[in-house]
Scaffold this motif. Structure first.
Motif, PDB file in Angstrom:
ATOM      1  N   PHE A  82      31.101  26.148  51.558  1.00 51.15           N
ATOM      2  CA  PHE A  82      29.994  27.098  51.474  1.00 51.15           C
ATOM      3  C   PHE A  82      28.702  26.337  51.259  1.00 51.15           C
ATOM      4  O   PHE A  82      28.227  26.152  50.136  1.00 51.15           O
ATOM      5  N   THR A  83      28.130  25.883  52.372  1.00 51.47           N
ATOM      6  CA  THR A  83      26.937  25.056  52.352  1.00 51.47           C
ATOM      7  C   THR A  83      26.359  25.025  53.759  1.00 51.47           C
ATOM      8  O   THR A  83      26.974  25.527  54.707  1.00 51.47           O
ATOM      9  N   PHE A  84      25.180  24.424  53.906  1.00 52.56           N
ATOM     10  CA  PHE A  84      24.612  24.228  55.226  1.00 52.56           C
ATOM     11  C   PHE A  84      25.440  23.200  55.987  1.00 52.56           C
ATOM     12  O   PHE A  84      26.050  22.308  55.399  1.00 52.56           O
ATOM     13  N   ALA A  85      25.435  23.287  57.302  1.00 48.95           N
ATOM     14  CA  ALA A  85      26.283  22.449  58.143  1.00 48.95           C
ATOM     15  C   ALA A  85      26.059  20.955  57.940  1.00 48.95           C
ATOM     16  O   ALA A  85      26.986  20.157  58.153  1.00 48.95           O
ATOM     17  N   ALA A  86      24.860  20.550  57.527  1.00 44.22           N
ATOM     18  CA  ALA A  86      24.565  19.116  57.395  1.00 44.22           C
ATOM     19  C   ALA A  86      25.534  18.405  56.465  1.00 44.22           C
ATOM     20  O   ALA A  86      25.809  17.214  56.642  1.00 44.22           O
ATOM     21  N   PRO A 311      25.828  32.699  56.278  1.00 43.79           N
ATOM     22  CA  PRO A 311      26.652  33.813  56.737  1.00 43.79           C
ATOM     23  C   PRO A 311      28.049  33.438  57.180  1.00 43.79           C
ATOM     24  O   PRO A 311      28.898  34.326  57.347  1.00 43.79           O
ATOM     25  N   ARG A 312      28.322  32.148  57.414  1.00 41.22           N
ATOM     26  CA  ARG A 312      29.657  31.741  57.859  1.00 41.22           C
ATOM     27  C   ARG A 312      30.010  30.397  57.228  1.00 41.22           C
ATOM     28  O   ARG A 312      29.311  29.407  57.462  1.00 41.22           O
ATOM     29  N   PRO A 313      31.078  30.324  56.449  1.00 37.20           N
ATOM     30  CA  PRO A 313      31.452  29.048  55.826  1.00 37.20           C
ATOM     31  C   PRO A 313      31.830  28.004  56.878  1.00 37.20           C
ATOM     32  O   PRO A 313      32.136  28.342  58.028  1.00 37.20           O
ATOM     33  N   LEU A 314      31.834  26.757  56.472  1.00 39.94           N
ATOM     34  CA  LEU A 314      32.078  25.681  57.422  1.00 39.94           C
ATOM     35  C   LEU A 314      33.474  25.718  58.022  1.00 39.94           C
ATOM     36  O   LEU A 314      33.658  25.323  59.176  1.00 39.94           O
ATOM     37  N   HIS A 315      34.469  26.194  57.265  1.00 37.76           N
ATOM     38  CA  HIS A 315      35.824  26.223  57.822  1.00 37.76           C
ATOM     39  C   HIS A 315      35.984  27.289  58.895  1.00 37.76           C
ATOM     40  O   HIS A 315      37.013  27.339  59.573  1.00 37.76           O
ATOM     41  N   ARG A 316      34.958  28.122  59.080  1.00 38.41           N
ATOM     42  CA  ARG A 316      34.953  29.110  60.155  1.00 38.41           C
ATOM     43  C   ARG A 316      33.911  28.783  61.228  1.00 38.41           C
ATOM     44  O   ARG A 316      33.643  29.591  62.104  1.00 38.41           O
ATOM     45  N   ARG A 322      39.199  23.648  60.792  1.00 35.99           N
ATOM     46  CA  ARG A 322      40.361  22.778  60.706  1.00 35.99           C
ATOM     47  C   ARG A 322      41.608  23.533  61.142  1.00 35.99           C
ATOM     48  O   ARG A 322      41.830  24.668  60.720  1.00 35.99           O
ATOM     49  N   PRO A 323      42.461  22.918  61.976  1.00 39.00           N
ATOM     50  CA  PRO A 323      43.673  23.619  62.424  1.00 39.00           C
ATOM     51  C   PRO A 323      44.623  23.961  61.285  1.00 39.00           C
ATOM     52  O   PRO A 323      45.394  24.917  61.388  1.00 39.00           O
ATOM     53  N   ASP A 324      44.573  23.175  60.203  1.00 42.93           N
ATOM     54  CA  ASP A 324      45.458  23.444  59.061  1.00 42.93           C
ATOM     55  C   ASP A 324      44.828  24.413  58.069  1.00 42.93           C
ATOM     56  O   ASP A 324      45.363  24.629  56.977  1.00 42.93           O
ATOM     57  N   CYS A 325      43.684  24.991  58.439  1.00 41.61           N
ATOM     58  CA  CYS A 325      42.982  25.889  57.528  1.00 41.61           C
ATOM     59  C   CYS A 325      42.502  27.106  58.301  1.00 41.61           C
ATOM     60  O   CYS A 325      41.422  27.082  58.908  1.00 41.61           O
ATOM     61  N   PRO A 326      43.266  28.172  58.325  1.00 41.41           N
ATOM     62  CA  PRO A 326      42.847  29.382  59.047  1.00 41.41           C
ATOM     63  C   PRO A 326      41.633  30.015  58.389  1.00 41.41           C
ATOM     64  O   PRO A 326      41.252  29.664  57.265  1.00 41.41           O
ATOM     65  N   PRO A 327      40.976  30.954  59.079  1.00 39.20           N
ATOM     66  CA  PRO A 327      39.776  31.591  58.524  1.00 39.20           C
ATOM     67  C   PRO A 327      39.969  32.222  57.157  1.00 39.20           C
ATOM     68  O   PRO A 327      39.006  32.372  56.393  1.00 39.20           O
ATOM     69  N   THR A 328      41.207  32.589  56.831  1.00 44.01           N
ATOM     70  CA  THR A 328      41.455  33.234  55.533  1.00 44.01           C
ATOM     71  C   THR A 328      41.487  32.254  54.367  1.00 44.01           C
ATOM     72  O   THR A 328      41.570  32.677  53.216  1.00 44.01           O
ATOM     73  N   CYS A 329      41.445  30.961  54.666  1.00 45.91           N
ATOM     74  CA  CYS A 329      41.351  29.972  53.582  1.00 45.91           C
ATOM     75  C   CYS A 329      40.071  30.204  52.785  1.00 45.91           C
ATOM     76  O   CYS A 329      39.104  30.767  53.286  1.00 45.91           O
ATOM     77  N   PHE A 330      40.073  29.766  51.548  1.00 48.55           N
ATOM     78  CA  PHE A 330      38.890  29.783  50.689  1.00 48.55           C
ATOM     79  C   PHE A 330      38.313  31.189  50.544  1.00 48.55           C
ATOM     80  O   PHE A 330      37.211  31.482  51.019  1.00 48.55           O
ATOM     81  N   PRO A 331      39.047  32.064  49.890  1.00 51.11           N
ATOM     82  CA  PRO A 331      38.608  33.466  49.785  1.00 51.11           C
ATOM     83  C   PRO A 331      37.264  33.647  49.084  1.00 51.11           C
ATOM     84  O   PRO A 331      36.506  34.551  49.441  1.00 51.11           O
ATOM     85  N   HIS A 332      36.955  32.810  48.095  1.00 46.57           N
ATOM     86  CA  HIS A 332      35.678  32.970  47.401  1.00 46.57           C
ATOM     87  C   HIS A 332      34.505  32.613  48.312  1.00 46.57           C
ATOM     88  O   HIS A 332      33.465  33.279  48.292  1.00 46.57           O
ATOM     89  N   ALA A 333      34.673  31.552  49.111  1.00 44.83           N
ATOM     90  CA  ALA A 333      33.620  31.189  50.063  1.00 44.83           C
ATOM     91  C   ALA A 333      33.456  32.283  51.114  1.00 44.83           C
ATOM     92  O   ALA A 333      32.333  32.635  51.491  1.00 44.83           O
ATOM     93  N   ASN A 334      34.571  32.825  51.580  1.00 37.71           N
ATOM     94  CA  ASN A 334      34.502  33.900  52.574  1.00 37.71           C
ATOM     95  C   ASN A 334      33.784  35.129  52.023  1.00 37.71           C
ATOM     96  O   ASN A 334      32.939  35.731  52.697  1.00 37.71           O
ATOM     97  N   ARG A 335      34.130  35.493  50.793  1.00 41.59           N
ATOM     98  CA  ARG A 335      33.511  36.685  50.215  1.00 41.59           C
ATOM     99  C   ARG A 335      32.023  36.460  49.963  1.00 41.59           C
ATOM    100  O   ARG A 335      31.204  37.354  50.204  1.00 41.59           O
TER     101      ARG A 335
END
Length: 368
Positions: A82-86, A311-316, A322-335
């Protein structure tokens, strides 16, 4: 209303900034002129770090820090999604792999309790982000790093001027990296950034990398980049330092006042936690709301600008998923990504303007 009022800031500092710029135009040393060393000395004093190395952007600062630590292919760097892409961008550019750890919902900074489980034999560094202007839990992070022989690089792009347990952001880990993008608490009029460390060898490495890896003119002792902060931008930041202490005091006052006004209004807006052992310089004054799109639309109708960081975490993100990390990973960042919203904030925001923002927010929450 301006989301960030840089025009009023310039008018307040116009005489000093104009004089600083004119000095550069007069001496003509646009690259590595005397203002560069002057600014580095001033910023080192401000943070308490032994060394400051100005660079061309906050992004370049992170990349140079990674390069100086020898981080590259086959290595992993733990950071927040949960940060800017840089943040992740520089890890990937260095050839390493970003490994994400979820945030704490209260302050949106990386959760130290989750870091150790993410460490592998390939881990070389931890890169916490001091999001929204509040330093992450650096003592806990530094202790984890010490146990595992890792470097800690604070991404302090949003927190320059903030304090943590009596120390300044950028001087709470092995390396601190910040940005002088115009909207930052201390911004220039283009791109710029800086690195901080109290390690002599590391400082020398970062200085050399900044100028194409040169230890002397045309002597390239390491691979580097063209990462210098130009003299004109250093002059602008020097001009802004005249009232930086006042600006930080104002930002903290306005942050406290936003919280008081919002809480007194009774609207269902969630505020970010600020720990009692640190402060926040509110690079963005960010709150959390449900039905964010409707709230933003209602505020826009009332002439109140907003922004979403982020508006969109880096894992999304397509480039960093990451293939080993589906969009549902990191629920706090998603919320958080679904609910965060930033309100107008700058040192020159007037109390009446701030009152208007909160009143508009109350109306927006009632109609959303």
């Amino acid at each position: 209303m301006q989301f960030i009022d840089l025009k009023s800031q310039y008018q307040a500092l116009k005489t000093g900034i104009d004089a600083r710029i004119q000095q550069v135009l007069d001496h003509g040393q646009y690259i590595m002129g005397p203002e560069v060393a002057e600014l580095e000395a001033a910023l080192a004093r401000l943070t308490g770090a032994k060394h400051c190395i100005t660079v061309s952007s906050g992004t370049e600062a992170l990349l140079i820090a990674l390069m100086a630590e020898g981080i590259g292919p086959g290595h992993e760097v733990i950071t927040t999604p949960f940060t800017f892409a840089a943040t992740a961008e520089t890890i990937v550019l260095a050839g390493a792999k970003p490994v994400y750890v979820d945030i704490r919902p209260g302050d949106c900074n990386i959760d130290p309790a989750l870091i150790e489980a993410a460490i592998t034999p390939a881990t070389r560094a931890i890169m916490p982000v001091s999001l929204y202007g509040q330093v992450a839990d650096m003592d806990e992070i530094n202790a984890i790093a010490a146990r595992h022989g890792l470097s800690v690089i604070e991404d302090a792009a949003q927190s320059f001027g903030a304090s943590y347990k009596g120390r300044m952001s950028c001087n709470v880990s092995r390396i601190g990296a910040t940005s002088f993008f115009p909207s930052k608490p201390l911004g220039c009029y283009g791109d710029g950034g800086a690195l901080f460390t109290s390690d002599d060898a590391l400082a020398q490495a970062m200085r050399e990398i900044r100028v194409h890896g040169q230890s002397a003119r045309y002597t390239h002792t390491r691979v580097g980049v063209g990462g210098r902060m130009d003299t004109l931008q250093c002059a602008v930041v020097l001009g802004k330092l005249e009232r930086f202490e006042w600006e930080i005091t104002q930002r903290k006052r306005l942050g406290d006042r936003y919280a008081e006004l919002i809480q007194a209004s009774g609207v269902p807006v969630e505020l970010l936690d600020v720990a009692s052992d640190r402060d926040c310089v509110w690079a963005q004054y960010t709150v959390k709301v449900d039905d964010r799109a409707a709230v933003i639309a209602a505020l826009k109708e009332q002439g109140i600008p907003t922004a979403v960081h982020y508006p969109r975490p880096l894992h999304r993100q397509p480039a960093y998923e990451r293939p080993d990390c589906p969009p549902t990973c990191f629920p706090h960042a998603n919320r958080a990504a679904d609910r965060v919203m930033s309100l107008p904030m700058s040192a020159d925001l007037g109390d009446a303007e701030q009152q208007r923002v909160v009143e508009a927010l109350v109306n927006a929450m009632a109609t959303a």
